[in-house]
Enzyme design. Structure first.
Site, PDB file in Angstrom:
ATOM      1  N   LYS A 295      -4.141  -2.260  -8.843  1.00  8.87           N
ATOM      2  CA  LYS A 295      -3.863  -1.115  -7.980  1.00  8.87           C
ATOM      3  C   LYS A 295      -5.154  -0.342  -7.842  1.00  8.87           C
ATOM      4  CE  LYS A 295      -0.715   2.874  -7.996  1.00  8.87           C
ATOM      5  NZ  LYS A 295       0.535   3.340  -8.607  1.00  8.87           N
TER       6      LYS A 295
ATOM      7  N   SER B 251       0.825  -1.209   0.000  1.00  4.20           N
ATOM      8  CA  SER B 251       0.000   0.000   0.000  1.00  4.20           C
ATOM      9  C   SER B 251       0.854   1.251   0.000  1.00  4.20           C
ATOM     10  CB  SER B 251      -0.919   0.013   1.215  1.00  4.20           C
ATOM     11  OG  SER B 251      -0.160   0.282   2.378  1.00  4.20           O
TER      12      SER B 251
ATOM     13  N   GLY C 245      -3.251   4.293  -2.429  1.00  2.00           N
ATOM     14  CA  GLY C 245      -4.219   3.228  -2.215  1.00  2.00           C
ATOM     15  C   GLY C 245      -3.522   1.910  -1.986  1.00  2.00           C
ATOM     16  N   ARG C 246      -4.073   0.843  -2.509  1.00  7.22           N
ATOM     17  CA  ARG C 246      -3.526  -0.480  -2.220  1.00  7.22           C
ATOM     18  C   ARG C 246      -3.386  -1.318  -3.477  1.00  7.22           C
ATOM     19  NH1 ARG C 246      -4.506  -1.734   3.317  1.00  7.22           N
ATOM     20  NH2 ARG C 246      -5.030  -3.898   2.930  1.00  7.22           N
TER      21      ARG C 246
ATOM     22  N   ASP D  10      10.781   8.292 -10.356  1.00  8.18           N
ATOM     23  CA  ASP D  10      10.794   7.557  -9.089  1.00  8.18           C
ATOM     24  C   ASP D  10      11.382   6.160  -9.268  1.00  8.18           C
ATOM     25  OD1 ASP D  10      10.434   7.226  -6.377  1.00  8.18           O
ATOM     26  OD2 ASP D  10       8.333   6.638  -6.533  1.00  8.18           O
TER      27      ASP D  10
END
Lengths: 400, 298
Positions: free
Chosen positions: A45, A23, A27-28, A146
Site C-alpha cells: 500500500k 485505490s 493512495g494505491r 471500518d
C-alpha cells in the site's frame, strides 16, 4: 538534517511490482513479489504523505501515523500481517502479506450466475475467524471503525484476516473525545445506530454492529441495510442526519424504544427519529429480523431446524445479539465467540474453504505496474481526514 | 496501550539492559569517532534537561499536554540510540519529535504551528519552511521503525492510586517524579509499571510536604533504607510505608529494578543542582554551526 542520510531500505530493491489492485484517497495498493532472496507475494500500500492540491507539504496525516503505528504494533493470525514499512523519498509504503480473496469478492462470486448461497459451514468459519481477530483488536484497545466485506481478507488457504487499519484508533483514555478527531467513520451501510444518532463516544460495540451487518450479508449476499448516504455540506462541514440509512434499519428492526435502549432519548439526533415514522407505513409495520431471517433461509434452501448445513436458529440468535440497538447490550466479540452457533455442531472449520468445492477466482490485478503517486478521483474513503478539519488549532485543552 | 505492554514493540525492541544500552551507544560513537572527539558534550542528563526545557517552551503556548511531551522525549531518546547526536541538528529533531508525538497522542498540531514555535524558541534561521520538519519526520519515523506507540507509567500510576488510596499530594508528587524520569535512561531500561511503583514509593516515603524532590538527600537515603527492608522483608517503618513494603515484597514486582530506578532518580536530582542551560546550549551550537546544519541541508 543529516549529512549524507541514506534511506536504508528501497522498495524496488526488495520487491517486484506485478500489478495494481485498488485505490483510495490514501493512495494505491499493488501486488508484488519478493526480490533478492525474499520469497512470496505481497500487497504494498503506497500512500502519499501530502495532500493533493496542497502547495506546501504538511507532514504525514494523523490517520497515516496511526495506521503505521498500529500496523507495526499488532500481530495476530486473524489480522493482516504487516511485513515492513518503508519510507522512501516522499512516499510511505506499507508491505502486507498477500491475501488472494476478500469477503466482497466472495459475495460477488456467489451473486453472479445464480451460484447460490455461500455454504453454511464456510459462513460459520468466516464469522468465527473474523471474531477472533476482533477479540484481539479490542483487547489491544483498538477500534477498527471500518469493518466491511471489502476489508476482510481471505487467503487462498482459507484464513480470514482483518485488513485496512486506516481508520483504526486506540480507545484507551483518548486525550480528546474520539468524536473530535474525525466525525464520520464506517461506510454507511455498516454504521451502528448510535453513530447515526450522533453519539460522540465510540465504543467497541460499533465494530460488532458492523460484524452483524457482514454476517447478514454473507447469508443474503446483499447488504442488509443498504441506505443512501447524504453528503456533508462542504461549507459548514456539519454532519447530516443519515435519514435514509436509519430508515433502512428501522424497516427491518423496528423503531428503537427507550425501554430496550435507556440512553436512546439522550442521543443528539433523537429528535429526527419520530419524524421517520410519519407517513411511512413500513416504519409502523417493520418486517422484523426473524422474518428477514426466515425468508433468507428459505431462499437459500437451508433447513429451518438446527443443522450443520444451515445457520439455523442459532444463527438468528447470534445475529439478533449483534444487531442489538443498545450498544451497551450488544454482544461483545469475546462473548460472541462463545455463542452456541459456533459450538452446537462441533468446532467451526479452521479453513473456511475446507469441505467446499467452490473455486473462487483470484484477485484481479491490472497491468499498471508503474507505482504512481496520485490516487484516482472518486475513490474517496468515507472518513474525513483529520487535517482537513483541524486547521491550526490555537489552543488545545490542557488536562493533565 | 496496544495489547498489553508485554507484547508491545516497546518491550521487544526498545527496552535494554544497561550493558546493552552502553554497547549500542559505544558503537555509535566509534563509528563517528572524529566528530565525537572534536565536539565534547555535557552529561547526557544535562542534555536531557536542556531538551526538556526546549520542548516545554514550544509546548506551552500551544497548550500541548504532558503525555505528548513525554512521548516526544522518548522518541528523542530512542532516536539517539540509532543516530549519533553530533550528526544532527537537535533543535530540528526536538520540533519534529513533538510534532509526531502530538499526532500519536491524539492532540495534533498543525505543522506550521510547530514550525512557528520552534523558530521562536531557538531563533534559528534554519527553520525556514515546514518542509524541513516534514523531511525530518520521515527520518525520525524510519529510524524508529514506525514503532510509535509508547507505554507510559501514568496509566499504572492511576491504578496504583486507587489501590493504595494515595492522597492528592502524594499522587501529584508521584506524577512529577514520573515526569522527571524522562530525563534519565529509565524509559529505555524498565517497564512502565516499575517506574510507576518507584514513583509512588518515593512519593509516599518522601511525603510531599518536603517541597519537591530536589535536594532532599536525607529523605532519599531513608527511602533507600526502606527499600532495603523490603528486600529482606523486615519492617519497622511507618504503617503506610510498611504496607507498601509488604505489598512490594509479596508482589511479583522486581525489587532490584525498583532499587535501580530509585538510585537513577537520586543521582538525577544530585546532578541537577549543577545544571547549566548555557553550557548545553553552547556545546550543541558548536557542532551544529561547525557542521553547517543550521543553514544548509544535505
Amino acid at each position: 538534517m543529516f549529512t549524507g542520510y541514506q534511506h536504508k531500505k528501497r522498495v524496488h530493491e526488495r520487491y517486484k511490482i506485478i500489478g495494481f489492485i485498488s485505490s483510495g484517497t490514501y493512495g494505491r495498493v499493488y501486488k508484488a513479489e519478493g526480490k533478492n532472496g525474499r520469497v512470496g507475494e505481497f500487497a504494498i500500500k503506497k500512500f502519499k504523505p501530502d495532500k493533493e492540491g496542497e502547495v506546501q507539504y504538511t507532514g504525514i496525516s494523523q490517520s497515516g501515523i496511526r495506521e503505521m503505528a498500529l500496523c507495526t504494533e499488532l500481530s495476530h493470525p486473524h489480522v493482516v500481517h504487516t511485513v515492513e514499512i518503508i519510507l522512501e523519498d516522499k512516499s510511505i509504503f506499507i508491505v502486507f502479506e498477500y491475501a488472494e480473496h476478500d469477503l466482497l469478492q466472495i459475495i460477488h462470486h456467489h451473486n453472479s450466475n445464480q451460484r447460490g448461497a455461500i455454504p453454511a459451514r464456510t459462513v460459520k468459519s468466516i464469522m468465527h475467524q473474523l471474531l477472533q481477530g476482533l477479540v484481539y483488536l479490542h483487547k489491544s484497545w483498538v477500534l477498527h471503525r471500518d469493518l466491511k466485506p471489502a476489508n476482510i481478507m481471505v487467503t487462498s488457504a482459507g484464513k480470514v484476516k482483518i485488513g485496512d487499519l486506516g481508520l483504526a484508533r486506540l480507545f484507551y483514555k483518548p486525550l480528546h473525545s474520539l468524536f473530535t478527531g474525525d466525525k464520520v467513520v464506517v461506510t454507511i451501510w455498516y454504521r451502528a445506530p448510535e453513530l447515526l444518532l450522533g453519539s460522540r463516544h465510540y465504543t467497541p460495540a460499533i465494530d460488532l454492529w458492523s460484524v452483524g451487518c457482514i454476517f447478514a450479508e454473507l447469508l443474503q449476499l446483499r447488504p442488509i441495510f443498504k441506505g443512501e448516504e447524504l453528503k456533508a455540506d462542504p461549507k459548514s462541514k456539519a454532519v447530516p442526519f443519515q435519514r435514509n440509512q436509519m430508515q433502512k434499519i428501522v424497516e427491518i428492526m423496528g423503531m428503537p424504544i427507550k425501554d430496550r435502549w435507556p440512553l436512546l432519548t439522550s442521543m443528539p439526533e433523537y429528535g429526527h427519529l419520530s419524524s421517520l415514522a410519519a407517513g411511512n407505513p413500513r416504519m409502523r409495520a417493520p418486517q422484523s429480523l426473524e422474518h428477514w431471517y426466515e425468508t433468507c433461509l428459505r431462499n437459500n434452501h437451508w433447513p429451518k431446524a438446527s443443522s450443520p448445513d444451515s445457520p439455523g436458529p442459532e444463527g438468528l440468535s447470534l445475529l439478533q445479539q449483534l444487531l442489538e440497538y443498545d450498544p451497551q447490550k450488544r454482544i461483545t466479540a469475546e462473548k460472541a465467540l462463545l455463542h452456541p452457533y459456533f459450538s452446537i455442531h462441533g468446532k467451526p472449520l479452521e479453513s473456511c474453504f475446507e469441505e467446499s468445492k467452490i473455486k473462487y477466482p483470484v484477485r484481479t490485478v491490472s497491468q499498471d505496474n508503474e507505482i504512481r503517486s496520485s490516487s484516482l478521483p472518486g475513490t474517496k474513503r468515507s472518513g474525513i481526514d483529520d487535517h482537513s478539519m483541524g486547521r491550526p488549532v490555537k489552543r488545545l485543552k490542557q488536562d493533565g | 496501550m496496544a495489547a498489553s505492554y508485554w507484547d508491545s514493540t516497546q518491550k521487544k525492541f526498545w527496552t535494554f539492559t544497561k550493558p546493552q544500552l552502553q554497547l549500542v551507544r559505544q558503537k555509535l560513537e566509534e563509528s563517528d569517532r572524529n566528530i565525537v572527539s572534536l565536539y565534547p558534550l555535557p552529561d547526557r542528563r544535562y542534555l536531557s534537561i536542556y531538551f526538556y526545557h526546549q520542548l516545554s517552551k514550544m509546548a506551552r503556548p500551544l497548550g500541548i499536554r504532558q503525555q505528548a511531551l513525554a512521548t516526544a522525549q522518548v522518541y528523542v531518546r530512542r532516536f539517539y540510540t540509532r543516530v549519533e547526536i553530533r550528526r544532527t541538528n537537535p533543535a530540528l529533531l526536538l520540533a519534529t519529535a513533538l510534532y509526531v508525538a502530538c499526532k500519536m497522542e491524539e492532540c495534533p498540531q498543525h505543522i506550521r504551528m510547530i514550525l512557528g514555535e520552534a523558530r521562536h524558541c531557538w531563533a534559528d534561521t534554519s527553520f525556514t519552511d515546514v518542509t524541513i520538519i516534514g523531511e525530518c519526520e520521515f527520518t525520525l519515523i524510519s529510524e524508529l521503525d514506525s514503532q510509535l506507540i509508547v507505554h507510559h507509567p501514568y496509566r499504572s500510576l492511576t491504578e496504583l492510586q486507587n489501590q493504595f488510596q494515595l492522597t492528592q499530594e502524594e499522587n501529584s508528587l508521584a506524577w512529577s517524579i514520573i515526569n522527571d524520569h524522562y530525563l534519565t535512561d529509565l524509559p529505555l531500561l524498565h517497564a512502565p509499571h516499575v517506574i510507576a511503583i518507584t514513583a509512588m514509593f518515593l512519593a509516599v516515603v518522601l511525603k510531599p510536604t518536603q517541597g519537591g524532590m530536589q535536594g532532599s538527600a536525607a529523605g532519599l537515603t531513608a527511602a533507600m533504607q526502606t527499600l532495603g527492608n523490603a528486600r529482606n522483608a523486615t519492617g519497622g517503618a511507618h504503617i503506610r510505608v510498611q504496607k507498601l513494603v509488604d505489598w512490594l515484597a509479596e508482589s511479583q514486582v522486581d525489587i532490584e529494578a525498583v532499587v535501580e530506578c530509585t538510585q537513577e532518580l537520586i543521582s538525577l536530582y544530585e546532578v541537577w543542582e549543577s545544571y547549566s542551560d548555557k553550557a548545553c546550549k553552547d556545546q550543541i551550537a558548536k557542532f551544529v554551526k561547525a557542521r553547517g546544519m543550521d543553514t544548509r541541508r544535505e
